[in-house]
Enzyme design. Structure first.
Site, short mmCIF file in Angstrom:
data_model
loop_
_atom_site.label_atom_id
_atom_site.label_comp_id
_atom_site.label_asym_id
_atom_site.label_seq_id
_atom_site.Cartn_x
_atom_site.Cartn_y
_atom_site.Cartn_z
CG ASP A 164 -2.11 0.87 1.12
OD1 ASP A 164 -2.35 1.39 0.02
OD2 ASP A 164 -2.82 1.04 2.12
CG HIS A 183 -7.92 0.58 -6.57
ND1 HIS A 183 -9.03 1.30 -6.19
CD2 HIS A 183 -6.95 0.86 -5.65
CE1 HIS A 183 -8.76 1.99 -5.09
NE2 HIS A 183 -7.51 1.75 -4.74
#
Length: 482
Positions: A208, A345
């Site tokens: 992330d 995404h």
């Protein structure tokens, strides 16, 4: 900049009703000489700049709060003078020698500011309306929301973070001792970095925090990293295009979201919809499907540069893993989904050269920490989530309508975005929402890049959240002295 500690707690409470006496909370309560850095910076993340690199910034870094720590005291203004010295600003967090044993930050909802007597118009209608009222714009049902987030009764939030559970408990205890009955805790949740080599990865397994913008004057941008003016993230700075009260300078608006992740179901979907690459094993094909949904492999390597197989060396290299733009010699960018689906995404959130000129208006700083246990063997075998887990997510910006809300509404939830492609891209398969109705996406199988795929469920389920004003230290002093 992503500032994520190993342990984090989030507590939300309404306004206090009285101000009793409590012992002082001084800087030494939470600060001590450190021998290790609190901030996680795993391979693949843009390195956190050293303090020397940002001292020439156009804004006062000692006046900007470091993590998204959102506090909500109300009526207890007299006690806040004891709390302010323990708040973690950017300059404190960037230098290990000044890092506290546990960091503390705070923010207030519109209701909380009103409770504190602040009636000034901060000129952000999305913030002032609150996230519960904004749910229809996010194409989101509030049926799955934690009850405390429904409505506008939350006044604020504080965030504490540490790499030590004892330090975290001590910080929370000290804060609650000082504030005492001036606050009422109505909801709290603890996050924790995932173990071992999964530190820095969320529960689906993806690294992330890679595609962050950098702020002008704040460190040196890496290849492929967008540089945005300070006013896109901080109020009353260059290119903050709204009129604000002068006292709000260096503050930000924060969108907090509690996002439940259905990891076993996500894995089952990929196993049931493997990419049809000749010679590829079932496991490899399922992993490719997930990578194309995200736009990155779990290592952080972008599928645009590694379209068929993961490249962990690429994923761990911050000078390469963000240096791409979805164009390739010999391929038409309006039809090429072999390298990366239009709906992936990361492509929906940062479209790069899909937009001309490249977008600089809708960037946010993202920060998050996982919560909940690791997936159990029983859950994995059954394909069903039995224990809640997910991500505590924060988006920092100077305008929620052009930041978090825009990304969710206009890009992730919009099947036509990006326009002028050979097919409708469909919704973001990870975060896109359609009011609980069926969703479709394209390009998951590189052998059939224009084929539609129906998504049977929402793999990320909103548990709600709120919009907060995160004050700079000078703004916080204005709030408590007003």
């Amino acid at each position: 900049m992503k500032l994520t500690a190993l342990l984090g707690g989030l507590t939300i409470f309404p306004a206090p009703q009285s101000v009793p006496r409590f012992p002082a909370l001084g800087p030494t309560t939470s600060r001590s000489v450190r021998t290790n850095n609190m901030l996680i910076n795993p391979p693949g993340h843009p390195p956190v700049p050293h303090l020397d690199e940002v001292t020439t910034s156009s804004f006062n870094i000692s006046n900007v709060q470091a993590e998204v720590l959102i506090v909500d005291p109300t009526g207890f203004k007299k006690l806040m003078n004891m709390v302010i010295p323990t708040i973690s600003t950017v300059d404190i967090m960037l230098d290990m020698s000044t890092q506290p044993s546990a960091s503390l930050n705070m923010a207030f909802s519109q209701t909380g500011l009103h409770k504190l007597g602040i009636q000034d118009n901060l000129n952000d209608t999305v913030f002032s309306g609150g996230q519960f009222a904004d749910a229809p714009n996010l194409a989101e049902s509030t049926n799955t929301w934690v009850s405390q987030f429904k409505g506008t009764s939350i006044h604020g939030v504080y965030i504490t973070a540490s790499d030590s559970s004892n330090s975290l408990m001590q910080q929370n205890s000290a804060l609650q001792t000082v504030l005492g009955t001036t606050i009422q805790v109505v909801y709290s949740i603890q996050g924790q970095a995932r173990p071992g080599d999964q530190a820095g990865h969320e529960h689906f397994g993806f690294l992330d925090g890679i595609s962050q913008p950098t702020i002008e004057g704040f460190g040196t941008p890496l290849p492929g990293q967008v540089t945005v003016p300070a006013g896109k993230l901080l109020l009353n700075r260059e290119q903050d295009q709204m009129t604000r009260p002068s006292w709000t300078i260096d503050s930000s608006f924060v969108a907090f979201r509690q996002l439940k992740q259905l990891v076993p179901e996500f894995n089952t979907f990929a196993n049931d919809h493997p990419a049809s690459i000749p010679g590829m094993s079932q496991a490899q094909a399922a992993e490719l499907t997930q990578a194309r949904m995200m736009g990155r492999w779990k290592s952080g390597a972008p599928v645009d540069l590694a379209p068929l197989f993961d490249d962990p060396v690429l994923g761990a290299d911050p000078t390469r893993n963000n240096n791409f733009n979805y164009t390739h010699p010999g391929f038409n960018s309006s039809s090429d989904q072999i390298h990366c689906p239009f709906s992936a995404h990361i492509r929906k959130n940062v479209p790069r050269t899909d937009l001309d000129p490249i977008d600089l208006a809708h960037h946010i700083l993202r920060s998050g920490i996982p919560y909940g246990p690791e997936v159990t063997e029983v859950e994995q075998q059954s394909g069903q989530t039995m224990m809640e887990r997910g991500l505590l997510f924060l988006a920092v910006q100077s305008n929620i309508a052009s930041g978090f809300q825009f990304l969710q509404k206009a890009w992730m939830n919009n099947p036509e975005f990006v326009k002028h492609k050979s097919v409708l891209p469909g919704l973001d398969p990870v975060m896109g929402q359609n009011n609980g109705s069926a969703r479709f996406t394209t390009g998951l199988d590189p052998m059939n890049p224009e084929g539609n795929t129906t998504l049977p469920m929402q793999f990320v389920v909103s548990r709600g959240g709120e919009y907060f004003f995160m004050p700079s230290l000078s703004a916080l002093r204005h709030i408590i002295s007003s």
